[in-house]
Each structure stands twice: as structure tokens, then as C-alpha cells.
Design a protein around this motif. Sequence first.
Motif, short mmCIF file in Angstrom:
data_model
loop_
_atom_site.label_atom_id
_atom_site.label_comp_id
_atom_site.label_asym_id
_atom_site.label_seq_id
_atom_site.Cartn_x
_atom_site.Cartn_y
_atom_site.Cartn_z
N GLU A 85 -10.49 -9.83 -3.41
CA GLU A 85 -10.85 -11.00 -2.60
C GLU A 85 -10.68 -12.29 -3.38
O GLU A 85 -10.24 -13.31 -2.83
CB GLU A 85 -12.28 -10.86 -2.09
CG GLU A 85 -12.43 -9.80 -1.01
CD GLU A 85 -13.77 -9.91 -0.30
OE1 GLU A 85 -14.02 -10.98 0.28
OE2 GLU A 85 -14.55 -8.94 -0.34
N GLN A 86 -11.01 -12.27 -4.65
CA GLN A 86 -10.81 -13.45 -5.49
C GLN A 86 -9.33 -13.83 -5.55
O GLN A 86 -8.99 -15.01 -5.70
CB GLN A 86 -11.33 -13.18 -6.90
CG GLN A 86 -12.84 -13.03 -7.01
CD GLN A 86 -13.26 -12.59 -8.40
OE1 GLN A 86 -12.64 -12.96 -9.40
NE2 GLN A 86 -14.31 -11.79 -8.47
N ALA A 87 -8.48 -12.83 -5.43
CA ALA A 87 -7.03 -13.08 -5.44
C ALA A 87 -6.49 -13.41 -4.05
O ALA A 87 -5.27 -13.57 -3.88
CB ALA A 87 -6.31 -11.86 -5.99
N GLY A 88 -7.38 -13.49 -3.05
CA GLY A 88 -6.95 -13.81 -1.70
C GLY A 88 -6.41 -12.63 -0.93
O GLY A 88 -5.63 -12.80 0.00
N LEU A 89 -6.86 -11.43 -1.30
CA LEU A 89 -6.32 -10.22 -0.70
C LEU A 89 -7.41 -9.40 -0.02
O LEU A 89 -8.55 -9.33 -0.48
CB LEU A 89 -5.65 -9.34 -1.78
CG LEU A 89 -4.57 -10.00 -2.64
CD1 LEU A 89 -4.11 -9.04 -3.72
CD2 LEU A 89 -3.40 -10.46 -1.78
N ASP A 90 -7.05 -8.78 1.08
CA ASP A 90 -7.90 -7.82 1.78
C ASP A 90 -7.21 -6.47 1.66
O ASP A 90 -6.25 -6.18 2.38
CB ASP A 90 -8.07 -8.23 3.24
CG ASP A 90 -8.88 -7.21 4.05
OD1 ASP A 90 -9.46 -6.30 3.44
OD2 ASP A 90 -8.91 -7.33 5.28
N VAL A 91 -7.65 -5.64 0.70
CA VAL A 91 -6.96 -4.39 0.37
C VAL A 91 -7.67 -3.21 1.04
O VAL A 91 -8.87 -3.00 0.85
CB VAL A 91 -6.91 -4.17 -1.15
CG1 VAL A 91 -6.27 -2.82 -1.48
CG2 VAL A 91 -6.13 -5.30 -1.82
N GLN A 92 -6.90 -2.46 1.82
CA GLN A 92 -7.41 -1.23 2.44
C GLN A 92 -6.77 -0.04 1.74
O GLN A 92 -5.54 0.07 1.66
CB GLN A 92 -7.07 -1.20 3.94
CG GLN A 92 -7.60 0.04 4.64
CD GLN A 92 -7.19 0.12 6.10
OE1 GLN A 92 -6.26 -0.56 6.53
NE2 GLN A 92 -7.87 0.96 6.87
N ILE A 93 -7.61 0.86 1.23
CA ILE A 93 -7.13 2.06 0.54
C ILE A 93 -7.17 3.22 1.53
O ILE A 93 -8.21 3.51 2.11
CB ILE A 93 -8.01 2.37 -0.68
CG1 ILE A 93 -8.00 1.19 -1.67
CG2 ILE A 93 -7.53 3.65 -1.38
CD1 ILE A 93 -8.97 1.34 -2.83
N VAL A 94 -6.01 3.86 1.74
CA VAL A 94 -5.90 4.91 2.76
C VAL A 94 -5.38 6.20 2.16
O VAL A 94 -4.81 6.22 1.07
CB VAL A 94 -4.97 4.46 3.92
CG1 VAL A 94 -5.49 3.18 4.56
CG2 VAL A 94 -3.53 4.28 3.43
N GLN A 95 -5.58 7.28 2.91
CA GLN A 95 -5.09 8.60 2.51
C GLN A 95 -3.61 8.75 2.91
O GLN A 95 -3.15 8.11 3.87
CB GLN A 95 -5.92 9.68 3.20
CG GLN A 95 -7.31 9.84 2.63
CD GLN A 95 -7.28 10.40 1.22
OE1 GLN A 95 -7.00 11.56 1.00
NE2 GLN A 95 -7.56 9.56 0.24
N PRO A 96 -2.87 9.60 2.21
CA PRO A 96 -1.45 9.76 2.53
C PRO A 96 -1.23 10.56 3.81
O PRO A 96 -2.04 11.44 4.13
CB PRO A 96 -0.90 10.53 1.32
CG PRO A 96 -2.08 11.31 0.83
CD PRO A 96 -3.27 10.42 1.06
N PRO A 97 -0.15 10.27 4.54
CA PRO A 97 0.19 11.08 5.70
C PRO A 97 0.78 12.41 5.25
O PRO A 97 0.99 12.64 4.05
CB PRO A 97 1.24 10.22 6.41
CG PRO A 97 1.89 9.45 5.31
CD PRO A 97 0.80 9.18 4.31
N GLU A 98 1.07 13.27 6.21
CA GLU A 98 1.58 14.61 5.90
C GLU A 98 2.89 14.55 5.12
O GLU A 98 3.15 15.40 4.26
CB GLU A 98 1.79 15.40 7.20
CG GLU A 98 1.93 16.89 6.99
CD GLU A 98 0.66 17.55 6.47
OE1 GLU A 98 0.77 18.54 5.72
OE2 GLU A 98 -0.45 17.07 6.80
N ASP A 99 3.73 13.54 5.41
CA ASP A 99 5.04 13.46 4.74
C ASP A 99 4.99 12.66 3.45
O ASP A 99 6.03 12.40 2.84
CB ASP A 99 6.12 12.90 5.67
CG ASP A 99 5.70 11.59 6.33
OD1 ASP A 99 4.62 11.06 5.98
OD2 ASP A 99 6.45 11.09 7.19
N GLY A 100 3.82 12.25 3.00
CA GLY A 100 3.69 11.70 1.66
C GLY A 100 3.58 10.19 1.58
O GLY A 100 4.00 9.45 2.47
#
Length: 359
Positions: free
Chosen positions: A83-98
Motif C-alpha cells: 500500500e505504501q507503494a501505491g499497490l493493492d496486491v491480491q495473492i491467489v492460488q494457481p489454476p489447474e493449468d498452472g
Amino acid sequence: MKNKFLKKLAAASLAAAMIFSMAACGNADNNAAKGNASDSSSAAAENTSSSDKDLTKITFCLDWTPNTNHTGLYVAQQLGYYEQAGLDVQIVQPPEDGAALMCASGQAQFAIEAQDTMAASLDSDNPLGITAVAAVLQHNTSGILSRQGDGIDTPKGMTGKTYSTWESPIELATLKTVINGDGGDFDKVNLIPNDITDEPAALAAHQTDAIWVFYGWGGINANVEKTPCDFFFFKDVNPVFDYYTPVIIANNEFLQNSPDVAKKFLEATQKGYEYAIQNPVDAANMLIAGDNTGSLSGSEDLVQASQQYISEQYIADAQKWGFIDEDRWNTFYKWLADNGLTSKDLTGQGFSNDYLGGN
């Protein structure tokens, strides 16, 4: 994490084989990491003010469920570095194909991959549009775990023993190289399918004699479970296997269109990993708290022990976190080509240090 990461390696290698047939184919500004409590409180203040700002959305795709390879990401998220860098980062799981395909398609700007599994993505007439932009760990921490006293503390000891395999071409070529190079005979290794989820328990039950693991998880888990085991690192047997695993990759179009955003993301991520180096206990707790998959529940002791080990591997002997050594990268890709594991020589391809911060 465990060995499921290598199942992905096997799948990627099999995909590469299909492509081939179809186409006829240390000094990382640690002052920033020493902030501890003052860092956390200032981050909280930044978080409050950042809510009034427009943040650039970033999707980051993991390679598997959260583990200590990923700790710096969760630290950067929870301490407000993104957030300090001006970013909204969402961490997600990989799909079946990687994760690589998700990143290449633009559904994620960044993802976790590895140099070995990237080879299949780069070795085609239409390579995936991805580039490794940071090394999560400086050295390959994988190797062979075996029961203590069975004589498999060196590669030649695998001769005549049972090894659990995913039948990946890269995996088997690696084993053949280290075993035969050590005076053993790879052809006398008994190969059985790998369906193991708890490596120390499988060894203790004599389900197998040897398993490829990453020491920071599988090897540490043997200590946590108090199972006496032997282990050797591939990189210590032959330096060609000191390749980069894992790495952070980025979408090429994103890098071209938004280089400044990419640099801000990596700078904030670097701060997260630097914090984990200086504060492994707190960082491990942040990883556990940030895991929304539930996969780490009940494994808190393993996470803490793994974090103590792996926090020393993030930078190790490099000049800074994330740095990729050109010679080591190219040496491994040349070995793949020389051994017919890629249809072309990939040296010089697939990585860049241009988006990392200074010093």
C-alpha cells in the motif's frame, strides 16, 4: 509445499515433451529490514492514509498453497509495504493449468515459478510471455532424503535402492547425472510411482528408500517429526544443478507497459523478504495468519522451523535479494540443451535483473 511442487515439475516436463513431439520438439539493504516494531507502526499509519488513494491492482499467483517460500509476500502485504507503494496486491492460488499460464495470459501480473519448469514454457515456437524478475532463494535447496544409515548420504548409494519418481525427464536426467557421476549405476535404481505426502513418515514405514525433497520443508519436517534421515543437495554434487527455484515471474506485456509499477512491486516485496530475514518468528506468524487456504493449520511447528532455516536462504551470499546470476542461469539451461531436454539452447533467455532495486 512438500513434494507437490515436484509434481508440477513432472507435469511441466511432460507438457514439454508433448511440445517437442508436436514441433519436432548479500548485501540487500538490510537496514530496511531492521525496522521491527517501528516499521510495523509506521506501516499501520501508512495503511490508514493509503485508503484515500487510488491503488494499482496487482494479482500475484502462487505455485502452490502458502509456504515459507512465499513469506515475504505475506509480510509485505500485512505490514502495508504494498500500500505504501501505491499497490493493492491480491495473492491467489494457481489454476489447474498452472501459475505460468495464468501469468502469461495477463490474468496475473506476477507469479511463482522455477527455472527448471520454465524451460518448457520457453522452449517452443510460441514461448509463453513470461520473465523471471527475482530469485526467491539464492540457491537450489533440493536434494535426496533417505533413512539414516541406509548408505544414501551420497548419490552412488541409491544404486540398488528404491526411489519414488514422477517420471519427469528433467528429474530422471538429474538423478542419472549425479548417481553415475558419483560412481553408482542409475540403471540399477528401482523406480516406483510417487504418491507420498509425508516424506519422513513414508521413509520410516519403508514405503520407499529415497525421495526428492526441498530441504526447507521436507528436510526440516524430518527434524520436526524426529525421523532420523540422511540428505544430500544436488548443488553440492554438481554445480550445474544450482539453478534458481523458485523465482518470481512477470507478464512480459505488463513489464513493457508498466515498468515503474513492476519496480515498485519488487521493491516492496524485497522489504518483505528482508523483514523475514531479520524477524523469522514474526514473519512465520504473518504467513500463518495470511493463509486463507487452511493448509498450514496444525503445521505451526513446521512453519516456524522452516522459516528459521529458509530466512537464511533468501539472500545467502548474493549482493541483494532477488538477484539472478547470469552464469548460473545459463549453465543450467545449457545442460538441458546438451542432454536433449530442450529442443534449443535457452541460455540468456527468460530472466532479467532490471526491475530489482539498487544495492
